[in-house]
Design an enzyme around this catalytic site. Structure first.
Site, PDB file in Angstrom:
ATOM      1  CB  THR A  15      -5.822  10.963  39.917  1.00 41.90           C
ATOM      2  OG1 THR A  15      -6.950  10.633  40.626  1.00 41.90           O
ATOM      3  CG2 THR A  15      -4.991  11.626  40.736  1.00 41.90           C
ATOM      4  N   GLY A  16      -4.967  12.592  36.703  1.00 39.21           N
ATOM      5  CA  GLY A  16      -3.479  12.729  36.059  1.00 39.21           C
ATOM      6  C   GLY A  16      -3.066  14.090  36.418  1.00 39.21           C
ATOM      7  CG  ASN A 110      -8.410  22.573  27.444  1.00 43.51           C
ATOM      8  OD1 ASN A 110      -8.803  23.652  27.874  1.00 43.51           O
ATOM      9  ND2 ASN A 110      -6.979  22.096  27.578  1.00 43.51           N
ATOM     10  CE  LYS A 199      -7.811  27.216  28.702  1.00 40.72           C
ATOM     11  NZ  LYS A 199      -7.735  25.715  29.197  1.00 40.72           N
ATOM     12  CG  ASN A 207      -4.185  22.256  22.915  1.00 43.59           C
ATOM     13  OD1 ASN A 207      -3.656  23.157  23.295  1.00 43.59           O
ATOM     14  ND2 ASN A 207      -4.833  21.568  23.695  1.00 43.59           N
ATOM     15  CB  SER A 269      -2.926  18.983  27.574  1.00 43.10           C
ATOM     16  OG  SER A 269      -3.597  19.643  26.984  1.00 43.10           O
TER      17      SER A 269
HETATM   18  N1  LIG Z   1      -2.682  19.816  31.624  1.00 47.03           N
HETATM   19  C1  LIG Z   1      -2.713  20.937  31.349  1.00 47.03           C
HETATM   20  O1  LIG Z   1      -1.892  21.938  31.873  1.00 47.03           O
HETATM   21  C2  LIG Z   1      -4.288  21.418  30.875  1.00 47.03           C
HETATM   22  C3  LIG Z   1      -5.219  20.324  30.799  1.00 47.03           C
HETATM   23  N2  LIG Z   1      -6.610  20.725  30.415  1.00 47.03           N
HETATM   24  C4  LIG Z   1      -7.728  19.529  29.934  1.00 47.03           C
HETATM   25  O2  LIG Z   1      -7.728  18.884  31.202  1.00 47.03           O
HETATM   26  C5  LIG Z   1      -8.130  17.509  30.884  1.00 47.03           C
HETATM   27  C6  LIG Z   1      -7.097  16.618  31.691  1.00 47.03           C
HETATM   28  O3  LIG Z   1      -5.921  16.806  31.239  1.00 47.03           O
HETATM   29  P1  LIG Z   1      -4.610  16.077  31.776  1.00 47.03           P
HETATM   30  O4  LIG Z   1      -4.814  16.236  33.213  1.00 47.03           O
HETATM   31  O5  LIG Z   1      -3.509  16.914  31.070  1.00 47.03           O
HETATM   32  O6  LIG Z   1      -4.564  14.676  31.294  1.00 47.03           O
HETATM   33  P2  LIG Z   1      -3.787  13.484  31.891  1.00 47.03           P
HETATM   34  O7  LIG Z   1      -3.657  12.418  30.950  1.00 47.03           O
HETATM   35  O8  LIG Z   1      -2.854  13.853  32.522  1.00 47.03           O
HETATM   36  O9  LIG Z   1      -4.858  12.868  33.106  1.00 47.03           O
HETATM   37  C7  LIG Z   1      -6.037  11.965  32.767  1.00 47.03           C
HETATM   38  C8  LIG Z   1      -6.118  10.939  33.798  1.00 47.03           C
HETATM   39  O10 LIG Z   1      -7.480  10.556  33.687  1.00 47.03           O
HETATM   40  C9  LIG Z   1      -7.357   9.114  33.871  1.00 47.03           C
HETATM   41  N3  LIG Z   1      -8.300   8.330  33.651  1.00 47.03           N
HETATM   42  C10 LIG Z   1      -8.975   8.327  32.405  1.00 47.03           C
HETATM   43  N4  LIG Z   1     -10.139   7.586  32.326  1.00 47.03           N
HETATM   44  C11 LIG Z   1     -10.181   7.000  33.401  1.00 47.03           C
HETATM   45  C12 LIG Z   1     -10.987   5.927  33.951  1.00 47.03           C
HETATM   46  N5  LIG Z   1     -11.854   5.391  33.224  1.00 47.03           N
HETATM   47  N6  LIG Z   1     -10.992   5.767  35.169  1.00 47.03           N
HETATM   48  C13 LIG Z   1      -9.834   6.288  36.133  1.00 47.03           C
HETATM   49  N7  LIG Z   1      -9.117   7.277  35.624  1.00 47.03           N
HETATM   50  C14 LIG Z   1      -9.018   7.359  34.125  1.00 47.03           C
HETATM   51  C15 LIG Z   1      -5.728   8.694  33.388  1.00 47.03           C
HETATM   52  O11 LIG Z   1      -5.510   7.529  33.663  1.00 47.03           O
HETATM   53  P3  LIG Z   1      -4.089   6.625  33.000  1.00 47.03           P
HETATM   54  O12 LIG Z   1      -2.834   6.969  34.052  1.00 47.03           O
HETATM   55  O13 LIG Z   1      -4.505   5.333  33.019  1.00 47.03           O
HETATM   56  O14 LIG Z   1      -3.874   7.310  31.647  1.00 47.03           O
HETATM   57  C16 LIG Z   1      -5.245  10.314  33.725  1.00 47.03           C
HETATM   58  O15 LIG Z   1      -4.552   9.620  35.101  1.00 47.03           O
HETATM   59  C17 LIG Z   1      -7.978  17.513  29.434  1.00 47.03           C
HETATM   60  O16 LIG Z   1      -9.533  17.709  28.883  1.00 47.03           O
HETATM   61  C18 LIG Z   1      -7.167  18.754  29.165  1.00 47.03           C
HETATM   62  O17 LIG Z   1      -7.280  19.095  27.662  1.00 47.03           O
HETATM   63  C19 LIG Z   1      -6.812  21.983  30.593  1.00 47.03           C
HETATM   64  C20 LIG Z   1      -6.005  22.910  30.726  1.00 47.03           C
HETATM   65  C21 LIG Z   1      -4.683  22.609  30.924  1.00 47.03           C
HETATM   66  C1  LIG Z   2      -4.154  27.719  27.833  1.00 43.68           C
HETATM   67  C2  LIG Z   2      -3.272  26.372  28.357  1.00 43.68           C
HETATM   68  C3  LIG Z   2      -1.943  26.489  28.163  1.00 43.68           C
HETATM   69  C4  LIG Z   2      -3.266  26.577  30.122  1.00 43.68           C
HETATM   70  O1  LIG Z   2      -4.211  27.313  30.319  1.00 43.68           O
HETATM   71  C5  LIG Z   2      -4.265  25.212  28.113  1.00 43.68           C
HETATM   72  O2  LIG Z   2      -5.265  25.189  28.117  1.00 43.68           O
HETATM   73  C6  LIG Z   2      -3.410  24.044  27.899  1.00 43.68           C
HETATM   74  O3  LIG Z   2      -2.410  23.585  28.180  1.00 43.68           O
HETATM   75  O4  LIG Z   2      -4.349  22.917  27.279  1.00 43.68           O
END
Ligand SMILES: NC(=O)C1=CN([C@@H]2O[C@H](COP(=O)(O)OP(=O)(O)OC[C@H]3O[C@@H](n4cnc5c(N)ncnc54)[C@H](OP(=O)(O)O)[C@@H]3O)[C@@H](O)[C@H]2O)C=CC1
Ligand SMILES: CC(C)(CO)C(=O)C(=O)O
Length: 320
Positions: A15-16, A110, A199, A207, A269
């Site tokens: 849950t990030g 991603n 993507k 990135n 990200s």
């Molecule tokens: N952010 C964005 O705008 C975008 C992100 N993405 C992709 O989405 C994915 C997630 O990115 P994002 O949400 O930004 O990342 P974050 O770092 O915000 O979130 C990841 C979460 O996963 C948790 N986590 C990891 N391992 C575990 C585990 N073993 N048990 C429980 N929780 C765990 C982390 O916990 P902890 O708090 O301990 O680190 C953290 O809360 C990536 O692959 C990214 O490339 C794709 C498009 C856009």
């Molecule tokens: C293309 C974009 C900005 C949003 O979809 C993304 O994938 C990222 O930040 O990782």
């Protein structure tokens, strides 16, 4: 007598920014959502989740069904994986533990082939899908997420017990419907690998360059040298996709380049990971596409150079 259709139970594994945003939206739409957390477990259990959205306004989920261990989660019909790809080995046991029989596991990550390693350790009874998130979100504090723009999730089937064709498509459409109910755009994709390559046309240049040049999208789009780098990297992704059998829509890279020029200033990200000293998602975004293209006879020298520079940065920041 009319049939009562029960909404599926949803589990968020990680849950990030992504997991928190989509989980909160689904919970607000009336789904029974259960959130697995790590470092932010106590904060979210006590204070809930908050999204400061430039699209939907200020949103909150006061009472969160939060878990520090998947052992305590109920069996979920849909599992949305929001961990970074760098942590996929660690989340596999949690996915298996929280999955109902025949559950659908949706990797909201991603990169290329992020489902492949996980498939090897998942029971055959689980459906594995990939979700491409077109959204700009990041964490601003424990349980706090900033949502800058967009929101769509495009879904494709990777592997599992569903037969090729209509059955797989039905499951993908069920996933898309889940998001539609929560007011989120979602398209069912018929080829997940192609969608992942598509993507990458954005993620490969922005990135990596955001880390290497320590810059967000506005300065990257304003400077003639970084513009040239971005366009060169985009062109190689399109060639790599082509070599792997995926012809991307004509003018797709040019269109993305133009759209990014009009986007609000944005840090990808990977830049947030760099700043927060977290591992960079280099394997999924660079190493796997490079290997896949090379195996298909296509070298991508600009992407390879960027990958080596990023690998150096990643290792040196994490103590070699
Ligand atoms: N952010 C964005 O705008 C975008 C992100 N993405 C992709 O989405 C994915 C997630 O990115 P994002 O949400 O930004 O990342 P974050 O770092 O915000 O979130 C990841 C979460 O996963 C948790 N986590 C990891 N391992 C575990 C585990 N073993 N048990 C429980 N929780 C765990 C982390 O916990 P902890 O708090 O301990 O680190 C953290 O809360 C990536 O692959 C990214 O490339 C794709 C498009 C856009
Ligand atoms: C293309 C974009 C900005 C949003 O979809 C993304 O994938 C990222 O930040 O990782």
């Amino acid at each position: 007598m009319s049939e009562i259709i029960k909404k599926p139970r949803v589990g968020i594994i990680g849950t990030g920014a992504i997991g928190g945003f989509y989980g909160l939206m689904l919970a607000r739409a009336g789904y029974d959502v259960h959130f697995l957390l790590r470092s932010e477990f106590s904060a979210v259990s006590q204070n809930g989740l908050r999204v400061d959205s430039q699209v939907h306004g200020a949103l909150s989920l006061e009472s969160v069904q939060a878990y520090a261990s998947a052992d305590d989660m109920p069996a979920c019909d849909w599992l949305l994986v929001g961990a970074k790809t760098t942590g996929n080995n660690g989340v596999a046991p949690a996915i298996i533990q929280a999955a109902a029989p025949n559950a659908k596991v949706l990797m909201l990550q991603n990169g290329l082939g992020v489902e492949d390693d996980l498939r090897a350790v998942l029971p055959d009874s689980l459906h594995l899908l990939g979700g491409l998130c077109f959204i700009c979100v990041h964490r601003t504090g424990p349980g706090q997420i900033a949502h800058q723009a967009f929101g769509a999730v495009n879904i494709g089937y990777h592997s599992g017990p569903a037969a090729e064709g209509a059955t797989r498509q039905n499951i993908v459409e069920e996933g898309a419907a889940l998001f539609h109910t929560a007011g989120i755009e979602s398209v069912a994709m018929d080829n997940l690998d192609r969608a992942r390559w598509q993507k990458l046309v954005w993620n490969v240049p922005y990135n990596g360059l955001s880390v290497l040049l320590n810059a967000s999208t506005t300065p990257l789009m304003a400077d003639p040298d970084s513009r040239e780098l971005i366009q060169g990297l985009m062109a190689e992704v399109v060639q790599g996709a082509e070599a792997c059998g995926h012809t991307l829509p004509e003018g797709y890279a040019e269109q993305l380049f133009k759209v990014t020029g009009h986007m609000p200033d944005y840090r990808p990200s990977m830049h947030h990971d760099f700043v927060e000293h977290r591992p960079l998602e280099l394997e999924a975004i660079y190493a796997k596409p490079l290997a896949a293209a090379l195996a298909a006879g296509c070298d991508m020298p600009k992407i390879r150079a960027l990958y080596h520079a990023l690998a150096f940065i990643d290792r040196s920041r994490r103590g070699g």
